[in-house]
Design a protein around this motif. Structure first.
Motif, PDB file in Angstrom:
ATOM      1  N   ILE A  41      -0.038   0.870  19.842  1.00 14.93           N
ATOM      2  CA  ILE A  41       0.518   1.350  21.106  1.00 14.93           C
ATOM      3  C   ILE A  41      -0.471   1.030  22.233  1.00 14.93           C
ATOM      4  O   ILE A  41      -1.687   1.174  22.080  1.00 14.93           O
ATOM      5  CB  ILE A  41       0.811   2.859  21.028  1.00 14.93           C
ATOM      6  N   ASN A  42       0.068   0.540  23.341  1.00 15.90           N
ATOM      7  CA  ASN A  42      -0.670   0.098  24.534  1.00 15.90           C
ATOM      8  C   ASN A  42      -1.217  -1.319  24.414  1.00 15.90           C
ATOM      9  O   ASN A  42      -1.752  -1.846  25.402  1.00 15.90           O
ATOM     10  CB  ASN A  42      -1.807   1.058  24.914  1.00 15.90           C
ATOM     11  N   ASP A  43      -1.078  -1.949  23.249  1.00 12.36           N
ATOM     12  CA  ASP A  43      -1.493  -3.350  23.139  1.00 12.36           C
ATOM     13  C   ASP A  43      -0.592  -4.228  24.000  1.00 12.36           C
ATOM     14  O   ASP A  43       0.605  -3.959  24.166  1.00 12.36           O
ATOM     15  CB  ASP A  43      -1.427  -3.826  21.687  1.00 12.36           C
ATOM     16  N   LEU A  44      -1.172  -5.304  24.513  1.00  6.33           N
ATOM     17  CA  LEU A  44      -0.431  -6.262  25.328  1.00  6.33           C
ATOM     18  C   LEU A  44       0.176  -7.325  24.417  1.00  6.33           C
ATOM     19  O   LEU A  44      -0.496  -7.850  23.521  1.00  6.33           O
ATOM     20  CB  LEU A  44      -1.368  -6.906  26.336  1.00  6.33           C
ATOM     21  N   LEU A  45       1.456  -7.637  24.641  1.00 10.04           N
ATOM     22  CA  LEU A  45       2.145  -8.689  23.904  1.00 10.04           C
ATOM     23  C   LEU A  45       2.470  -9.832  24.852  1.00 10.04           C
ATOM     24  O   LEU A  45       2.887  -9.609  25.985  1.00 10.04           O
ATOM     25  CB  LEU A  45       3.455  -8.168  23.295  1.00 10.04           C
ATOM     26  N   MET A  46       2.314 -11.060  24.378  1.00  8.78           N
ATOM     27  CA  MET A  46       2.735 -12.253  25.102  1.00  8.78           C
ATOM     28  C   MET A  46       3.978 -12.783  24.396  1.00  8.78           C
ATOM     29  O   MET A  46       3.967 -13.016  23.179  1.00  8.78           O
ATOM     30  CB  MET A  46       1.627 -13.297  25.127  1.00  8.78           C
ATOM     31  N   ILE A  47       5.050 -12.999  25.163  1.00 10.93           N
ATOM     32  CA  ILE A  47       6.375 -13.222  24.592  1.00 10.93           C
ATOM     33  C   ILE A  47       7.009 -14.483  25.159  1.00 10.93           C
ATOM     34  O   ILE A  47       6.951 -14.735  26.365  1.00 10.93           O
ATOM     35  CB  ILE A  47       7.290 -12.010  24.900  1.00 10.93           C
ATOM     36  N   SER A  48       7.632 -15.273  24.276  1.00  9.78           N
ATOM     37  CA  SER A  48       8.528 -16.351  24.677  1.00  9.78           C
ATOM     38  C   SER A  48       9.914 -16.016  24.152  1.00  9.78           C
ATOM     39  O   SER A  48      10.057 -15.440  23.069  1.00  9.78           O
ATOM     40  CB  SER A  48       8.071 -17.700  24.112  1.00  9.78           C
ATOM     41  N   VAL A  49      10.936 -16.372  24.923  1.00  5.90           N
ATOM     42  CA  VAL A  49      12.317 -16.013  24.597  1.00  5.90           C
ATOM     43  C   VAL A  49      13.117 -17.279  24.319  1.00  5.90           C
ATOM     44  O   VAL A  49      13.066 -18.238  25.106  1.00  5.90           O
ATOM     45  CB  VAL A  49      12.981 -15.222  25.750  1.00  5.90           C
ATOM     46  N   ASP A  50      13.865 -17.293  23.203  1.00  8.72           N
ATOM     47  CA  ASP A  50      14.696 -18.455  22.891  1.00  8.72           C
ATOM     48  C   ASP A  50      15.978 -18.395  23.715  1.00  8.72           C
ATOM     49  O   ASP A  50      16.784 -17.492  23.552  1.00  8.72           O
ATOM     50  CB  ASP A  50      15.044 -18.468  21.402  1.00  8.72           C
ATOM     51  N   SER A  51      16.163 -19.388  24.585  1.00  5.62           N
ATOM     52  CA  SER A  51      17.377 -19.453  25.397  1.00  5.62           C
ATOM     53  C   SER A  51      18.233 -20.663  25.037  1.00  5.62           C
ATOM     54  O   SER A  51      19.296 -20.865  25.607  1.00  5.62           O
ATOM     55  CB  SER A  51      17.010 -19.544  26.882  1.00  5.62           C
ATOM     56  N   GLY A  52      17.743 -21.489  24.111  1.00  5.32           N
ATOM     57  CA  GLY A  52      18.408 -22.745  23.817  1.00  5.32           C
ATOM     58  C   GLY A  52      17.926 -23.877  24.719  1.00  5.32           C
ATOM     59  O   GLY A  52      18.244 -25.030  24.490  1.00  5.32           O
ATOM     60  N   ASP A  53      17.148 -23.544  25.735  1.00  7.74           N
ATOM     61  CA  ASP A  53      16.603 -24.519  26.681  1.00  7.74           C
ATOM     62  C   ASP A  53      15.104 -24.634  26.418  1.00  7.74           C
ATOM     63  O   ASP A  53      14.362 -23.660  26.561  1.00  7.74           O
ATOM     64  CB  ASP A  53      16.860 -24.043  28.114  1.00  7.74           C
ATOM     65  N   GLU A  54      14.650 -25.829  26.033  1.00 14.83           N
ATOM     66  CA  GLU A  54      13.247 -26.003  25.666  1.00 14.83           C
ATOM     67  C   GLU A  54      12.308 -25.639  26.816  1.00 14.83           C
ATOM     68  O   GLU A  54      11.227 -25.103  26.607  1.00 14.83           O
ATOM     69  CB  GLU A  54      12.993 -27.442  25.222  1.00 14.83           C
ATOM     70  N   LYS A  55      12.709 -25.971  28.048  1.00 13.03           N
ATOM     71  CA  LYS A  55      11.856 -25.672  29.197  1.00 13.03           C
ATOM     72  C   LYS A  55      11.684 -24.162  29.354  1.00 13.03           C
ATOM     73  O   LYS A  55      10.576 -23.670  29.594  1.00 13.03           O
ATOM     74  CB  LYS A  55      12.465 -26.274  30.469  1.00 13.03           C
ATOM     75  N   GLU A  56      12.764 -23.416  29.209  1.00  9.54           N
ATOM     76  CA  GLU A  56      12.698 -21.963  29.360  1.00  9.54           C
ATOM     77  C   GLU A  56      11.895 -21.320  28.249  1.00  9.54           C
ATOM     78  O   GLU A  56      11.214 -20.316  28.457  1.00  9.54           O
ATOM     79  CB  GLU A  56      14.107 -21.374  29.413  1.00  9.54           C
ATOM     80  N   THR A  57      11.966 -21.876  27.041  1.00 11.34           N
ATOM     81  CA  THR A  57      11.245 -21.258  25.924  1.00 11.34           C
ATOM     82  C   THR A  57       9.732 -21.410  26.078  1.00 11.34           C
ATOM     83  O   THR A  57       8.980 -20.711  25.387  1.00 11.34           O
ATOM     84  CB  THR A  57      11.675 -21.863  24.576  1.00 11.34           C
ATOM     85  N   ARG A  58       9.293 -22.297  26.972  1.00 10.64           N
ATOM     86  CA  ARG A  58       7.849 -22.445  27.201  1.00 10.64           C
ATOM     87  C   ARG A  58       7.317 -21.423  28.211  1.00 10.64           C
ATOM     88  O   ARG A  58       6.100 -21.320  28.409  1.00 10.64           O
ATOM     89  CB  ARG A  58       7.538 -23.867  27.672  1.00 10.64           C
ATOM     90  N   VAL A  59       8.217 -20.682  28.859  1.00 13.08           N
ATOM     91  CA  VAL A  59       7.793 -19.651  29.817  1.00 13.08           C
ATOM     92  C   VAL A  59       7.274 -18.439  29.044  1.00 13.08           C
ATOM     93  O   VAL A  59       7.892 -17.982  28.091  1.00 13.08           O
ATOM     94  CB  VAL A  59       8.959 -19.235  30.729  1.00 13.08           C
ATOM     95  N   GLU A  60       6.115 -17.931  29.446  1.00 15.37           N
ATOM     96  CA  GLU A  60       5.539 -16.763  28.783  1.00 15.37           C
ATOM     97  C   GLU A  60       5.726 -15.511  29.639  1.00 15.37           C
ATOM     98  O   GLU A  60       5.596 -15.545  30.867  1.00 15.37           O
ATOM     99  CB  GLU A  60       4.042 -16.964  28.510  1.00 15.37           C
ATOM    100  N   TYR A  61       6.027 -14.416  28.953  1.00 13.70           N
ATOM    101  CA  TYR A  61       6.149 -13.106  29.584  1.00 13.70           C
ATOM    102  C   TYR A  61       5.151 -12.167  28.910  1.00 13.70           C
ATOM    103  O   TYR A  61       4.776 -12.365  27.751  1.00 13.70           O
ATOM    104  CB  TYR A  61       7.569 -12.558  29.431  1.00 13.70           C
ATOM    105  N   LYS A  62       4.747 -11.149  29.640  1.00 15.35           N
ATOM    106  CA  LYS A  62       3.849 -10.159  29.054  1.00 15.35           C
ATOM    107  C   LYS A  62       4.520  -8.789  29.067  1.00 15.35           C
ATOM    108  O   LYS A  62       5.326  -8.472  29.947  1.00 15.35           O
ATOM    109  CB  LYS A  62       2.515 -10.117  29.782  1.00 15.35           C
TER     110      LYS A  62
END
Length: 216
Positions: free
Chosen positions: A5-26
């Motif tokens: 709990i409280n750890d930071l996660l770095m996330i990529s989301v599969d959208s079917g678009d390779e460009k979008e999947t390279r975007v990172e969210y925290k």
């Protein structure tokens, strides 16, 4: 070893678009239970935009442990919880699936399933998928069927399960990429733009059954 709990996660989301999947969210872990990890709504790294997630969205995640080691796992969205803040519920991974080797493959499996396609101009054809996941599909397209990136379509795909049952899963999608093959055919990659949560869960169930088959 699970994150805390409280750890930071770095996330990529599969959208079917390779460009979008390279975007990172925290995001940050707000709570955990036996089957789930509850996280804050992800924010785009460096941009600040909130990422709206949907049930069934496939996620590639890593978190840092002592010494700066990155630990990777895959998961998917199972629901939401409204408390003081809105939280996203994701599936807790099997501890054995958490590794230090980077994995950017989402919960997508190869499989030739029958799919009916109706384009916006009412052109229709039947074909078979190349792969399928909770965020989109790719399918084969014959040379006589003219398609282009950005085209929208309404489809249904026939999904077979190990118990012998069949489901017809409807969805609407958008073509994000087209790959030409040597024989003149094409592989069309599409992301889901509209799909009911219950229908997406049917696809995820199929993917997990296929993954178990591959492991055996």
């Amino acid at each position: 070893m699970y994150p805390k709990i409280n750890d930071l996660l770095m996330i990529s989301v599969d959208s079917g678009d390779e460009k979008e999947t390279r975007v990172e969210y925290k995001s940050r872990i707000a709570d955990m239970d036996e089957d789930s990890i509850l996280i804050e709504v992800p924010i785009r790294e460096g941009g600040g935009q909130l990422k709206k997630l949907f049930v069934g969205d496939e996620l590639s995640i890593y978190f840092m442990t002592d010494g700066g080691v990155k630990n990777y796992f895959n998961s998917y969205v199972t629901g939401f919880k409204q408390d003081v803040i809105r939280m996203v519920r994701i599936r807790k991974p099997d501890p054995d699936s958490i590794g230090k080797i980077q994995r950017r493959s989402f919960l997508r499996v190869s499989g030739e399933l029958e799919v009916a396609v109706r384009m916006d101009n009412d052109r229709r054809f039947l074909t078979r998928t190349d792969d399928i996941g909770g965020g989109g599909i790719s399918f084969y397209c014959e040379p006589e069927h003219r398609v282009a990136e950005g085209d929208r379509m309404s489809c249904w795909v026939v999904v077979p399960y190990k118990n012998g049952s069949l489901e017809h899963v409807p969805f609407e999608g958008e073509i994000v990429r087209i790959k030409a093959l040597d024989n003149g055919r094409k592989i069309v990659m599409a992301k889901f733009t509209t799909i009911a949560d219950i229908e997406r869960q049917k696809l995820i169930r199929y993917c997990f059954e296929r993954q178990l088959d591959f492991r055996r």
